[in-house]
Write an enzyme that holds these catalytic residues in place. Sequence first.
Site, PDB file in Angstrom:
ATOM      1  N   ASN A 262      35.907  40.544  44.428  1.00 29.24           N
ATOM      2  CA  ASN A 262      37.358  40.584  44.590  1.00 29.24           C
ATOM      3  C   ASN A 262      37.624  40.799  46.073  1.00 29.24           C
ATOM      4  O   ASN A 262      37.443  41.886  46.603  1.00 29.24           O
ATOM      5  CB  ASN A 262      37.934  41.736  43.759  1.00 29.24           C
ATOM      6  CG  ASN A 262      39.439  41.825  43.850  1.00 29.24           C
ATOM      7  OD1 ASN A 262      40.076  41.099  44.618  1.00 29.24           O
ATOM      8  ND2 ASN A 262      40.019  42.715  43.079  1.00 29.24           N
TER       9      ASN A 262
ATOM     10  N   ARG B 288      37.713  36.706  41.717  1.00 33.48           N
ATOM     11  CA  ARG B 288      39.113  36.873  41.360  1.00 33.48           C
ATOM     12  C   ARG B 288      39.959  36.063  42.335  1.00 33.48           C
ATOM     13  O   ARG B 288      39.831  36.214  43.555  1.00 33.48           O
ATOM     14  CB  ARG B 288      39.503  38.340  41.458  1.00 33.48           C
ATOM     15  CG  ARG B 288      40.960  38.531  41.194  1.00 33.48           C
ATOM     16  CD  ARG B 288      41.393  39.946  41.430  1.00 33.48           C
ATOM     17  NE  ARG B 288      42.802  40.063  41.085  1.00 33.48           N
ATOM     18  CZ  ARG B 288      43.620  40.924  41.644  1.00 33.48           C
ATOM     19  NH1 ARG B 288      43.181  41.767  42.544  1.00 33.48           N
ATOM     20  NH2 ARG B 288      44.882  40.958  41.274  1.00 33.48           N
TER      21      ARG B 288
ATOM     22  N   HIS C 113      48.119  39.797  37.132  1.00 31.29           N
ATOM     23  CA  HIS C 113      47.310  40.757  36.354  1.00 31.29           C
ATOM     24  C   HIS C 113      46.810  40.137  35.062  1.00 31.29           C
ATOM     25  O   HIS C 113      46.552  40.843  34.071  1.00 31.29           O
ATOM     26  CB  HIS C 113      48.130  42.015  35.958  1.00 31.29           C
ATOM     27  CG  HIS C 113      48.441  42.933  37.090  1.00 31.29           C
ATOM     28  ND1 HIS C 113      49.644  43.601  37.186  1.00 31.29           N
ATOM     29  CD2 HIS C 113      47.721  43.308  38.175  1.00 31.29           C
ATOM     30  CE1 HIS C 113      49.641  44.352  38.272  1.00 31.29           C
ATOM     31  NE2 HIS C 113      48.486  44.189  38.886  1.00 31.29           N
TER      32      HIS C 113
ATOM     33  N   GLY D  43      49.212  50.121  37.527  1.00 33.98           N
ATOM     34  CA  GLY D  43      48.320  50.580  38.589  1.00 33.98           C
ATOM     35  C   GLY D  43      49.166  50.850  39.816  1.00 33.98           C
ATOM     36  O   GLY D  43      50.332  51.257  39.700  1.00 33.98           O
TER      37      GLY D  43
ATOM     38  N   ARG E 195      56.051  48.570  45.960  1.00 34.48           N
ATOM     39  CA  ARG E 195      56.963  47.422  45.783  1.00 34.48           C
ATOM     40  C   ARG E 195      58.181  47.820  44.964  1.00 34.48           C
ATOM     41  O   ARG E 195      58.058  48.597  44.014  1.00 34.48           O
ATOM     42  CB  ARG E 195      56.245  46.279  45.050  1.00 34.48           C
ATOM     43  CG  ARG E 195      55.078  45.690  45.806  1.00 34.48           C
ATOM     44  CD  ARG E 195      54.524  44.457  45.081  1.00 34.48           C
ATOM     45  NE  ARG E 195      53.168  44.199  45.519  1.00 34.48           N
ATOM     46  CZ  ARG E 195      52.121  44.060  44.701  1.00 34.48           C
ATOM     47  NH1 ARG E 195      52.281  44.115  43.390  1.00 34.48           N
ATOM     48  NH2 ARG E 195      50.926  43.831  45.192  1.00 34.48           N
TER      49      ARG E 195
ATOM     50  N   GLU F  68      38.759  44.613  34.393  1.00 36.39           N
ATOM     51  CA  GLU F  68      38.945  43.245  34.892  1.00 36.39           C
ATOM     52  C   GLU F  68      37.618  42.615  35.303  1.00 36.39           C
ATOM     53  O   GLU F  68      37.429  41.417  35.149  1.00 36.39           O
ATOM     54  CB  GLU F  68      39.924  43.268  36.078  1.00 36.39           C
ATOM     55  CG  GLU F  68      41.333  43.592  35.628  1.00 36.39           C
ATOM     56  CD  GLU F  68      42.276  43.950  36.766  1.00 36.39           C
ATOM     57  OE1 GLU F  68      42.250  45.121  37.200  1.00 36.39           O
ATOM     58  OE2 GLU F  68      43.024  43.083  37.218  1.00 36.39           O
TER      59      GLU F  68
HETATM   60  P1  ADP Z   1      45.150  49.201  41.673  1.00 35.30           P
HETATM   61  O1  ADP Z   1      43.962  48.548  40.987  1.00 35.30           O
HETATM   62  O2  ADP Z   1      46.445  48.537  41.441  1.00 35.30           O
HETATM   63  O3  ADP Z   1      44.914  49.599  43.098  1.00 35.30           O
HETATM   64  P2  ADP Z   1      44.712  51.410  39.833  1.00 35.30           P
HETATM   65  O4  ADP Z   1      44.835  50.766  38.499  1.00 35.30           O
HETATM   66  O5  ADP Z   1      43.380  51.921  40.246  1.00 35.30           O
HETATM   67  O6  ADP Z   1      45.376  50.561  40.965  1.00 35.30           O
HETATM   68  O7  ADP Z   1      45.748  52.613  39.857  1.00 35.30           O
HETATM   69  C1  ADP Z   1      45.891  53.422  40.996  1.00 35.30           C
HETATM   70  C2  ADP Z   1      47.058  54.359  40.769  1.00 35.30           C
HETATM   71  O8  ADP Z   1      46.834  55.116  39.580  1.00 35.30           O
HETATM   72  C3  ADP Z   1      47.226  55.394  41.852  1.00 35.30           C
HETATM   73  O9  ADP Z   1      47.994  54.901  42.927  1.00 35.30           O
HETATM   74  C4  ADP Z   1      47.973  56.500  41.112  1.00 35.30           C
HETATM   75  O10 ADP Z   1      49.372  56.287  41.207  1.00 35.30           O
HETATM   76  C5  ADP Z   1      47.562  56.332  39.674  1.00 35.30           C
HETATM   77  N1  ADP Z   1      46.713  57.421  39.192  1.00 35.30           N
HETATM   78  C6  ADP Z   1      45.390  57.573  39.342  1.00 35.30           C
HETATM   79  N2  ADP Z   1      44.986  58.722  38.769  1.00 35.30           N
HETATM   80  C7  ADP Z   1      46.084  59.330  38.253  1.00 35.30           C
HETATM   81  C8  ADP Z   1      46.333  60.534  37.525  1.00 35.30           C
HETATM   82  N3  ADP Z   1      45.365  61.382  37.224  1.00 35.30           N
HETATM   83  N4  ADP Z   1      47.605  60.789  37.156  1.00 35.30           N
HETATM   84  C9  ADP Z   1      48.599  59.936  37.469  1.00 35.30           C
HETATM   85  N5  ADP Z   1      48.423  58.772  38.133  1.00 35.30           N
HETATM   86  C10 ADP Z   1      47.188  58.477  38.511  1.00 35.30           C
END
Ligand code: ADP
Length: 397
Positions: free
Chosen positions: A9, A91, A180, A210, A241, A384
């Site tokens: 990715n 990806r 997604h 996420g 965003r 994913e």
């Molecule tokens: P991406 O792949 O879009 O970068 P993820 O699916 O890994 O993101 O999600 C990341 C987000 O998950 C973080 O920015 C945070 O907001 C949220 N996150 C991670 N752990 C926790 C938690 N324990 N409680 C609440 N939110 C969480």
Amino acid sequence: MSEHVLVVNSGSSSIKYQLVDVGTGESVAGGLVERIGEGGDGTLRHDGPSGRTDRTQPVPDHDAGVRAVLDLFAEVGPSLTEVGLVAVGHRVVQGGDRFTEPVLVDDAVEAAIEELSPLAPLHNPPNLAGIRAARHAFPELPHVAVFDTAFHHTLPAAARTYAIDRDVAREHGIRRYGFHGTSHAYVSRRTAELLGKATDEVNLIVAHLGNGASITAVRGGESVETSMGLTPLEGLVMGTRSGDVDPAVIFHLQRVAGMSTDEIDTLLNRRSGMIGMAGVNDMRDVHDAVAAGDADARLALDVYCHRLKHYVGAYYAQLGHVDAVVFTAGVGENDDIVRELALAGLERLGIVVDPERNAGRKKTETVISPDGAEVTVLVVPTNEELEIAQQAVALVG
Ligand code: ADP
């Protein structure tokens, strides 16, 4: 020897990778190269069977990044030549109208991904740079491109069409594509399995929350509505965003605030959402701020959950009958407060969250609705990389 796929990715200054054993579904190694082409040293992190390796070294471009990853595999393992690598899965964010399923990458596919770049200027060019670098490194292996948009190719015309001048829309490919898709596909299939039904028998609302976030209505295994549109900016409130805004906000900022197109792009993509409203984009920090009495953070959390509930209701109406509401990704899997607030007050729709079952982070697939509930509410951790690996193997046989 079981089949392994290297899943790549590639972002503008980063390459994330995982070596997936498709037989067991496990990731045997993975890592991250960051700060590619940023002038200073790049940073590398590799997690393998023998533990974690961190390194800094010059990584001027994606070719150098992929070479550095291969060196790490060779030095600390597992050995890519010994594991039985059958494909490299990539990806790719935007597949446009052309790519509705995974494809074997050749020069023509590379050219098509490049042609689609105007629709995804932040994503397709770095995705392509990763593909090119990996093809140089593994010329003998099949490379499979898996598109974020592909799962949404089933969106009915009424759902994918923006109500704008049809000639302008056609000429410029302006329509809702959705993103997604690999996550929504994986989570939909797993949810059907957990419900003990065939994928084409279930209607689902899947919330991928996420840092980026989107929600999809799935009818009989097919995406029929999704909240992201031409780009990943539309829809839910996200980490940085805005999601939905009146398009006239943009003209107003141009005319009244004197902002340029690029400034507004940055504002809506990078300085809005939770970071714009609360000053922090990570939901854990938002909750800390709420607990400390920060009124802006409280409002941001309320806006986030209000928008989410809005979409759940809209997609329920589109589907007519809903078997399950599913949460996934960082916020969806870990944040019991968001799950509770977003679905509060929907008892009349048969949607109820059991507070005890909902409590805490969910590392595994978990039902959080009470027994006998009309609509099952679940947390299904997304994967994913596994989805990309499985799709790659299915294609190369
Ligand atoms: P991406 O792949 O879009 O970068 P993820 O699916 O890994 O993101 O999600 C990341 C987000 O998950 C973080 O920015 C945070 O907001 C949220 N996150 C991670 N752990 C926790 C938690 N324990 N409680 C609440 N939110 C969480």
